[in-house]
Write a protein that holds these residues in place. Structure first.
Motif, PDB file in Angstrom:
ATOM      1  N   HIS A 155      -6.764  -4.446  -4.307  1.00 31.21           N
ATOM      2  CA  HIS A 155      -7.498  -4.776  -3.094  1.00 31.21           C
ATOM      3  C   HIS A 155      -7.289  -6.195  -2.585  1.00 31.21           C
ATOM      4  O   HIS A 155      -7.432  -6.445  -1.384  1.00 31.21           O
ATOM      5  N   GLU A 156      -6.976  -7.154  -3.458  1.00 28.61           N
ATOM      6  CA  GLU A 156      -6.898  -8.545  -3.014  1.00 28.61           C
ATOM      7  C   GLU A 156      -5.540  -8.903  -2.418  1.00 28.61           C
ATOM      8  O   GLU A 156      -5.456  -9.743  -1.520  1.00 28.61           O
ATOM      9  N   ARG A 157      -4.476  -8.307  -2.912  1.00 27.13           N
ATOM     10  CA  ARG A 157      -3.139  -8.527  -2.355  1.00 27.13           C
ATOM     11  C   ARG A 157      -2.674  -7.202  -1.770  1.00 27.13           C
ATOM     12  O   ARG A 157      -1.955  -6.439  -2.400  1.00 27.13           O
ATOM     13  N   LEU A 158      -3.108  -6.971  -0.546  1.00 28.76           N
ATOM     14  CA  LEU A 158      -2.870  -5.704   0.148  1.00 28.76           C
ATOM     15  C   LEU A 158      -2.407  -6.040   1.558  1.00 28.76           C
ATOM     16  O   LEU A 158      -3.062  -6.819   2.262  1.00 28.76           O
ATOM     17  N   TRP A 159      -1.289  -5.473   1.991  1.00 28.34           N
ATOM     18  CA  TRP A 159      -0.743  -5.828   3.292  1.00 28.34           C
ATOM     19  C   TRP A 159      -0.082  -4.615   3.945  1.00 28.34           C
ATOM     20  O   TRP A 159       0.162  -3.594   3.293  1.00 28.34           O
ATOM     21  N   ARG A 160       0.190  -4.765   5.238  1.00 30.56           N
ATOM     22  CA  ARG A 160       0.883  -3.709   5.996  1.00 30.56           C
ATOM     23  C   ARG A 160       2.309  -4.152   6.247  1.00 30.56           C
ATOM     24  O   ARG A 160       2.560  -5.252   6.759  1.00 30.56           O
ATOM     25  N   ARG A 161       3.241  -3.309   5.895  1.00 34.56           N
ATOM     26  CA  ARG A 161       4.657  -3.636   6.046  1.00 34.56           C
ATOM     27  C   ARG A 161       5.111  -3.403   7.491  1.00 34.56           C
ATOM     28  O   ARG A 161       4.407  -2.805   8.296  1.00 34.56           O
ATOM     29  N   ASP A 162       6.327  -3.858   7.778  1.00 37.78           N
ATOM     30  CA  ASP A 162       6.871  -3.713   9.124  1.00 37.78           C
ATOM     31  C   ASP A 162       7.010  -2.254   9.533  1.00 37.78           C
ATOM     32  O   ASP A 162       6.950  -1.923  10.724  1.00 37.78           O
ATOM     33  N   ASP A 163       7.196  -1.359   8.555  1.00 46.03           N
ATOM     34  CA  ASP A 163       7.350   0.061   8.875  1.00 46.03           C
ATOM     35  C   ASP A 163       6.005   0.770   9.053  1.00 46.03           C
ATOM     36  O   ASP A 163       5.955   1.980   9.275  1.00 46.03           O
ATOM     37  N   GLY A 164       4.891   0.010   8.930  1.00 43.69           N
ATOM     38  CA  GLY A 164       3.578   0.589   9.124  1.00 43.69           C
ATOM     39  C   GLY A 164       2.892   1.031   7.860  1.00 43.69           C
ATOM     40  O   GLY A 164       1.678   1.277   7.848  1.00 43.69           O
TER      41      GLY A 164
ATOM     42  N   THR B 116      -5.730 -12.837   4.781  1.00 44.53           N
ATOM     43  CA  THR B 116      -6.742 -11.787   4.671  1.00 44.53           C
ATOM     44  C   THR B 116      -6.072 -10.470   4.288  1.00 44.53           C
ATOM     45  O   THR B 116      -5.093 -10.063   4.935  1.00 44.53           O
ATOM     46  N   PRO B 117      -6.568  -9.809   3.251  1.00 43.22           N
ATOM     47  CA  PRO B 117      -5.962  -8.522   2.867  1.00 43.22           C
ATOM     48  C   PRO B 117      -6.111  -7.485   3.978  1.00 43.22           C
ATOM     49  O   PRO B 117      -7.025  -7.547   4.801  1.00 43.22           O
TER      50      PRO B 117
ATOM     51  N   LEU C 180      -8.704  -1.898   3.147  1.00 50.73           N
ATOM     52  CA  LEU C 180      -8.577  -1.020   1.984  1.00 50.73           C
ATOM     53  C   LEU C 180      -8.718   0.440   2.389  1.00 50.73           C
ATOM     54  O   LEU C 180      -7.949   1.300   1.928  1.00 50.73           O
ATOM     55  N   ASP C 181      -9.665   0.757   3.251  1.00 54.40           N
ATOM     56  CA  ASP C 181      -9.865   2.147   3.672  1.00 54.40           C
ATOM     57  C   ASP C 181      -8.635   2.680   4.398  1.00 54.40           C
ATOM     58  O   ASP C 181      -8.210   3.822   4.175  1.00 54.40           O
ATOM     59  N   ALA C 182      -8.051   1.862   5.266  1.00 56.61           N
ATOM     60  CA  ALA C 182      -6.852   2.304   5.984  1.00 56.61           C
ATOM     61  C   ALA C 182      -5.689   2.509   5.023  1.00 56.61           C
ATOM     62  O   ALA C 182      -4.912   3.465   5.164  1.00 56.61           O
ATOM     63  N   ALA C 183      -5.568   1.620   4.045  1.00 60.63           N
ATOM     64  CA  ALA C 183      -4.479   1.753   3.076  1.00 60.63           C
ATOM     65  C   ALA C 183      -4.630   3.015   2.251  1.00 60.63           C
ATOM     66  O   ALA C 183      -3.648   3.741   2.004  1.00 60.63           O
ATOM     67  N   LEU C 184      -5.839   3.301   1.809  1.00 56.47           N
ATOM     68  CA  LEU C 184      -6.063   4.506   1.001  1.00 56.47           C
ATOM     69  C   LEU C 184      -5.838   5.769   1.823  1.00 56.47           C
ATOM     70  O   LEU C 184      -5.316   6.772   1.314  1.00 56.47           O
ATOM     71  N   ALA C 185      -6.230   5.735   3.093  1.00 51.51           N
ATOM     72  CA  ALA C 185      -6.041   6.905   3.951  1.00 51.51           C
ATOM     73  C   ALA C 185      -4.559   7.202   4.168  1.00 51.51           C
ATOM     74  O   ALA C 185      -4.162   8.368   4.307  1.00 51.51           O
ATOM     75  N   GLY C 186      -3.734   6.153   4.198  1.00 50.95           N
ATOM     76  CA  GLY C 186      -2.313   6.357   4.439  1.00 50.95           C
ATOM     77  C   GLY C 186      -1.454   6.392   3.191  1.00 50.95           C
ATOM     78  O   GLY C 186      -0.224   6.515   3.285  1.00 50.95           O
TER      79      GLY C 186
END
Length: 307
Positions: free
Chosen positions: A213-222, A102-103, A106-112
Protein backbone atom coordinates in the motif's frame (compact mmCIF):
# COMPACT_ATOMS: atom_id res chain seq x y z
CA UNK A 1 17.30 3.84 0.51
CA UNK A 2 14.08 5.73 -0.05
CA UNK A 3 12.76 5.66 3.51
CA UNK A 4 12.82 7.46 6.84
CA UNK A 5 14.43 6.26 10.08
CA UNK A 6 13.58 6.87 13.73
CA UNK A 7 15.61 6.09 16.84
CA UNK A 8 14.42 5.94 20.44
CA UNK A 9 16.85 5.40 23.32
CA UNK A 10 15.98 5.11 27.01
CA UNK A 11 18.19 4.62 30.06
CA UNK A 12 17.81 5.14 33.78
CA UNK A 13 21.59 5.06 34.23
CA UNK A 14 23.01 7.22 31.42
CA UNK A 15 22.64 11.01 31.45
CA UNK A 16 20.79 12.76 28.64
CA UNK A 17 24.05 14.06 27.13
CA UNK A 18 25.40 10.52 26.79
CA UNK A 19 22.18 9.34 25.16
CA UNK A 20 22.41 12.26 22.72
CA UNK A 21 25.97 11.27 21.84
CA UNK A 22 24.87 7.68 21.33
CA UNK A 23 21.94 8.82 19.17
CA UNK A 24 24.34 10.77 16.95
CA UNK A 25 26.53 7.71 16.43
CA UNK A 26 23.47 5.61 15.56
CA UNK A 27 22.31 8.27 13.11
CA UNK A 28 25.77 8.38 11.51
CA UNK A 29 25.71 4.60 11.04
CA UNK A 30 22.27 4.75 9.41
CA UNK A 31 23.33 7.59 7.10
CA UNK A 32 26.44 5.66 6.11
CA UNK A 33 24.34 2.60 5.26
CA UNK A 34 21.98 4.80 3.24
CA UNK A 35 24.84 6.27 1.22
CA UNK A 36 26.44 2.91 0.55
CA UNK A 37 23.37 0.76 -0.16
CA UNK A 38 21.00 3.01 -2.08
CA UNK A 39 20.28 2.09 -5.69
CA UNK A 40 19.14 5.65 -6.41
CA UNK A 41 22.68 7.13 -6.49
CA UNK A 42 25.08 5.89 -9.19
CA UNK A 43 28.01 6.75 -6.89
CA UNK A 44 26.86 4.46 -4.06
CA UNK A 45 28.90 1.37 -3.30
CA UNK A 46 25.97 -0.82 -4.33
CA UNK A 47 25.59 0.86 -7.72
CA UNK A 48 29.33 0.62 -8.31
CA UNK A 49 29.17 -3.13 -7.70
CA UNK A 50 26.19 -3.47 -10.04
CA UNK A 51 27.94 -1.50 -12.79
CA UNK A 52 31.27 -3.34 -12.49
CA UNK A 53 31.76 -5.78 -15.42
CA UNK A 54 34.21 -7.98 -13.53
CA UNK A 55 33.06 -11.35 -12.22
CA UNK A 56 34.88 -10.81 -8.91
CA UNK A 57 34.58 -7.33 -7.40
CA UNK A 58 36.24 -5.87 -4.26
CA UNK A 59 33.57 -4.28 -2.05
CA UNK A 60 33.32 -2.58 1.36
CA UNK A 61 32.32 -4.71 4.32
CA UNK A 62 28.71 -3.48 4.33
CA UNK A 63 28.13 -4.40 0.69
CA UNK A 64 29.74 -7.78 1.30
CA UNK A 65 27.32 -8.28 4.17
CA UNK A 66 24.39 -7.29 1.96
CA UNK A 67 25.42 -9.80 -0.68
CA UNK A 68 25.71 -12.51 1.96
CA UNK A 69 22.24 -11.57 3.26
CA UNK A 70 20.84 -11.76 -0.27
CA UNK A 71 22.10 -15.31 -0.72
CA UNK A 72 20.75 -16.33 2.68
CA UNK A 73 17.37 -14.65 2.16
CA UNK A 74 16.89 -16.29 -1.20
CA UNK A 75 17.52 -19.75 0.21
CA UNK A 76 15.57 -19.16 3.45
CA UNK A 77 12.50 -17.96 1.55
CA UNK A 78 12.48 -20.77 -0.97
CA UNK A 79 13.43 -18.29 -3.69
CA UNK A 80 10.63 -15.78 -3.05
CA UNK A 81 12.86 -13.05 -1.59
CA UNK A 82 15.11 -12.49 -4.59
CA UNK A 83 17.35 -9.45 -4.25
CA UNK A 84 18.51 -9.69 -7.87
CA UNK A 85 15.32 -8.29 -9.43
CA UNK A 86 16.81 -4.82 -9.92
CA UNK A 87 16.00 -4.72 -13.62
CA UNK A 88 12.47 -5.93 -13.05
CA UNK A 89 11.68 -3.38 -10.34
CA UNK A 90 12.98 -0.58 -12.59
CA UNK A 91 10.87 -1.86 -15.49
CA UNK A 92 7.83 -1.86 -13.20
CA UNK A 93 8.31 1.88 -12.69
CA UNK A 94 10.42 2.09 -9.54
CA UNK A 95 13.68 3.42 -10.95
CA UNK A 96 13.84 6.48 -8.69
CA UNK A 97 13.00 7.08 -5.05
CA UNK A 98 9.30 7.49 -4.32
CA UNK A 99 9.87 9.27 -1.02
CA UNK A 100 7.34 12.06 -0.66
CA UNK A 101 5.08 10.81 -3.46
CA UNK A 102 1.45 10.03 -2.69
CA UNK A 103 0.61 6.37 -3.31
CA UNK A 104 -1.99 5.51 -5.93
CA UNK A 105 -5.51 4.57 -4.85
CA UNK A 106 -5.46 1.17 -3.15
CA UNK A 107 -9.08 0.44 -4.08
CA UNK A 108 -8.46 1.28 -7.73
CA UNK A 109 -5.34 -0.87 -7.78
CA UNK A 110 -7.12 -3.86 -6.27
CA UNK A 111 -10.05 -3.47 -8.67
CA UNK A 112 -7.69 -3.57 -11.65
CA UNK A 113 -5.32 -6.23 -10.34
CA UNK A 114 -5.05 -9.67 -11.98
CA UNK A 115 -6.25 -12.94 -10.47
CA UNK A 116 -4.75 -13.46 -7.02
CA UNK A 117 -2.19 -16.22 -6.64
CA UNK A 118 0.86 -17.00 -4.56
CA UNK A 119 4.19 -15.88 -5.95
CA UNK A 120 6.68 -18.46 -7.16
CA UNK A 121 10.48 -18.54 -7.41
CA UNK A 122 12.39 -18.27 -10.66
CA UNK A 123 13.68 -21.50 -12.15
CA UNK A 124 17.23 -20.09 -12.07
CA UNK A 125 17.28 -17.33 -9.43
CA UNK A 126 19.97 -14.70 -9.62
CA UNK A 127 20.91 -15.01 -5.95
CA UNK A 128 22.04 -18.59 -6.59
CA UNK A 129 24.71 -17.18 -8.91
CA UNK A 130 26.22 -14.95 -6.22
CA UNK A 131 29.18 -16.11 -4.18
CA UNK A 132 30.70 -14.33 -1.20
CA UNK A 133 34.07 -15.99 -0.59
CA UNK A 134 35.17 -13.50 2.06
CA UNK A 135 38.07 -11.08 2.06
CA UNK A 136 35.89 -8.21 0.85
CA UNK A 137 34.88 -9.66 -2.51
CA UNK A 138 31.60 -10.50 -4.21
CA UNK A 139 31.51 -12.86 -7.17
CA UNK A 140 28.68 -12.99 -9.70
CA UNK A 141 28.29 -12.98 -13.48
CA UNK A 142 28.21 -9.56 -15.07
CA UNK A 143 24.60 -8.38 -15.31
CA UNK A 144 23.45 -9.90 -12.02
CA UNK A 145 22.53 -6.78 -10.03
CA UNK A 146 21.59 -6.45 -6.37
CA UNK A 147 18.68 -4.38 -5.09
CA UNK A 148 19.16 -3.54 -1.43
CA UNK A 149 15.41 -3.09 -0.87
CA UNK A 150 14.14 -4.39 2.45
CA UNK A 151 17.34 -6.31 3.11
CA UNK A 152 19.29 -3.08 3.30
CA UNK A 153 16.81 -1.60 5.75
CA UNK A 154 16.89 -4.64 8.01
CA UNK A 155 20.67 -4.75 7.89
CA UNK A 156 20.95 -1.06 8.73
CA UNK A 157 18.62 -1.39 11.73
CA UNK A 158 20.54 -4.38 13.07
CA UNK A 159 23.92 -2.71 12.56
CA UNK A 160 22.75 0.39 14.39
CA UNK A 161 21.38 -1.76 17.21
CA UNK A 162 24.83 -3.29 17.59
CA UNK A 163 26.15 0.13 18.63
CA UNK A 164 23.84 0.37 21.64
CA UNK A 165 25.56 -0.62 24.93
CA UNK A 166 23.98 -2.75 27.66
CA UNK A 167 21.63 -0.90 29.94
CA UNK A 168 19.97 1.11 27.17
CA UNK A 169 16.54 0.31 25.82
CA UNK A 170 16.34 0.99 22.11
CA UNK A 171 13.91 0.96 19.21
CA UNK A 172 15.46 1.65 15.80
CA UNK A 173 13.12 1.82 12.82
CA UNK A 174 14.37 1.99 9.24
CA UNK A 175 11.48 2.23 6.80
CA UNK A 176 9.32 -0.05 8.91
CA UNK A 177 12.04 -2.57 9.77
CA UNK A 178 12.42 -2.33 13.54
CA UNK A 179 15.22 -3.54 15.83
CA UNK A 180 14.40 -3.42 19.54
CA UNK A 181 16.29 -4.43 22.65
CA UNK A 182 16.94 -3.77 26.31
CA UNK A 183 13.57 -5.17 27.28
CA UNK A 184 10.16 -5.76 25.77
CA UNK A 185 8.50 -3.09 23.63
CA UNK A 186 4.89 -2.58 22.60
CA UNK A 187 4.94 -2.15 18.83
CA UNK A 188 1.88 -0.76 17.06
CA UNK A 189 0.87 -2.25 13.71
CA UNK A 190 -0.63 0.33 11.35
CA UNK A 191 -3.62 -0.53 9.19
CA UNK A 192 -2.90 -0.67 5.47
CA UNK A 193 -6.32 0.80 4.70
CA UNK A 194 -7.04 3.07 7.63
CA UNK A 195 -3.59 4.25 8.66
CA UNK A 196 -4.75 3.70 12.23
CA UNK A 197 -3.37 1.26 14.78
CA UNK A 198 -4.93 -2.21 14.31
CA UNK A 199 -2.91 -4.27 16.80
CA UNK A 200 -0.03 -4.15 19.26
CA UNK A 201 2.76 -6.70 19.49
CA UNK A 202 4.91 -7.22 22.58
CA UNK A 203 8.40 -7.92 21.29
CA UNK A 204 12.09 -7.86 22.04
CA UNK A 205 13.99 -8.36 18.82
CA UNK A 206 13.02 -7.61 15.25
CA UNK A 207 9.69 -6.62 13.72
CA UNK A 208 8.98 -5.82 10.08
CA UNK A 209 5.96 -5.12 7.90
CA UNK A 210 5.88 -5.84 4.20
CA UNK A 211 2.94 -4.31 2.32
CA UNK A 212 1.78 -3.19 -1.09
CA UNK A 213 0.00 0.00 0.00
CA UNK A 214 2.79 2.52 0.67
CA UNK A 215 4.72 2.14 -2.60
CA UNK A 216 1.87 1.88 -5.08
CA UNK A 217 1.76 3.68 -8.42
CA UNK A 218 0.09 3.74 -11.83
CA UNK A 219 2.27 2.90 -14.80
CA UNK A 220 2.22 4.61 -18.19
CA UNK A 221 0.15 1.73 -19.60
CA UNK A 222 -2.57 2.36 -16.99
CA UNK A 223 -1.84 -0.74 -14.90
CA UNK A 224 -1.07 -0.42 -11.21
CA UNK A 225 2.20 -1.63 -9.73
CA UNK A 226 3.97 -1.96 -6.39
CA UNK A 227 7.45 -2.96 -5.26
CA UNK A 228 6.82 -6.55 -4.13
CA UNK A 229 7.51 -8.68 -7.19
CA UNK A 230 6.68 -12.26 -8.08
CA UNK A 231 10.13 -13.60 -9.04
CA UNK A 232 8.65 -16.03 -11.57
CA UNK A 233 7.11 -13.22 -13.63
CA UNK A 234 9.04 -10.12 -12.59
CA UNK A 235 5.67 -8.40 -12.12
CA UNK A 236 4.00 -7.12 -8.93
CA UNK A 237 2.54 -9.95 -6.85
CA UNK A 238 -1.17 -9.88 -6.01
CA UNK A 239 -1.72 -12.60 -3.41
CA UNK A 240 -4.85 -11.45 -1.57
CA UNK A 241 -2.82 -9.88 1.24
CA UNK A 242 -2.21 -6.17 1.71
CA UNK A 243 0.44 -6.48 4.39
CA UNK A 244 2.21 -8.97 6.62
CA UNK A 245 3.94 -8.12 9.90
CA UNK A 246 6.47 -10.60 11.26
CA UNK A 247 8.40 -10.96 14.50
CA UNK A 248 11.86 -12.53 14.54
CA UNK A 249 15.13 -12.39 16.49
CA UNK A 250 16.52 -9.60 14.26
CA UNK A 251 15.19 -6.91 11.94
CA UNK A 252 16.73 -8.62 8.90
CA UNK A 253 15.10 -11.94 9.74
CA UNK A 254 11.77 -10.22 10.35
CA UNK A 255 12.04 -8.42 7.00
CA UNK A 256 12.63 -11.64 5.09
CA UNK A 257 9.89 -13.48 6.99
CA UNK A 258 7.32 -10.72 6.42
CA UNK A 259 8.04 -10.50 2.71
CA UNK A 260 8.00 -14.28 2.32
CA UNK A 261 4.65 -14.44 4.11
CA UNK A 262 3.05 -11.78 1.90
CA UNK A 263 4.35 -13.34 -1.31
CA UNK A 264 3.30 -16.83 -0.21
CA UNK A 265 -0.40 -15.98 0.08
CA UNK A 266 -2.81 -16.36 2.95
CA UNK A 267 -2.62 -20.05 3.80
CA UNK A 268 1.16 -20.31 3.74
CA UNK A 269 1.56 -16.94 5.48
CA UNK A 270 -0.27 -18.22 8.57
CA UNK A 271 2.10 -21.16 8.83
CA UNK A 272 5.18 -18.98 8.34
CA UNK A 273 4.22 -16.47 11.04
CA UNK A 274 3.16 -19.04 13.61
CA UNK A 275 6.62 -19.53 15.11
CA UNK A 276 7.08 -16.00 16.46
CA UNK A 277 3.66 -14.47 15.79
CA UNK A 278 2.56 -11.63 13.56
CA UNK A 279 -0.32 -9.92 11.78
CA UNK A 280 -1.90 -10.42 8.35
CA UNK A 281 -3.99 -7.72 6.67
CA UNK A 282 -6.35 -8.96 3.98
CA UNK A 283 -7.71 -7.14 0.95
CA UNK A 284 -11.22 -7.05 2.44
CA UNK A 285 -9.91 -5.08 5.41
CA UNK A 286 -9.74 -8.04 7.76
CA UNK A 287 -6.92 -8.08 10.30
CA UNK A 288 -5.74 -11.52 11.38
CA UNK A 289 -3.50 -11.83 14.42
CA UNK A 290 -1.27 -14.91 14.39
CA UNK A 291 -0.36 -15.95 17.92
CA UNK A 292 3.14 -17.39 18.42
CA UNK A 293 3.34 -21.12 18.87
CA UNK A 294 3.36 -22.32 22.47
CA UNK A 295 6.57 -24.02 23.46
CA UNK A 296 6.02 -26.99 25.78
CA UNK A 297 9.07 -28.17 27.68
CA UNK A 298 8.71 -31.74 28.81
CA UNK A 299 10.55 -32.90 31.93
CA UNK A 300 13.70 -34.89 31.27
CA UNK A 301 13.29 -38.58 32.05
CA UNK A 302 14.91 -39.63 35.30
CA UNK A 303 18.15 -41.50 34.74
CA UNK A 304 18.11 -45.08 35.84
CA UNK A 305 20.28 -46.06 38.73
CA UNK A 306 23.10 -48.40 37.89
CA UNK A 307 22.27 -52.03 38.67
Amino acid sequence: MGCAARVRLESAALPAAELERLARSVRAALEDADRRLTRFDPDSDLCRLNADPRASVPVPALVERLARAAVWAGAASGGLVDATLAGEIEAAGYAASRTGLTPASLDAALAGAPVRRAARPRAEPGFSRISVPGGGRVERPSGVRLDSGGLGKGLAADLAAGLVPPGVRYAISVGGDLATGGGAWEVAVTGARSGEEVHRLLVSGGVATSGIHERLWRRDDGAFAHHLLDPSTGEPAWTGLLAATAVAPSALEAEVLAKTALLSGRASARRLLRRHGGVLQHEDGGVEVIAPATVVRLPRPASRAAA
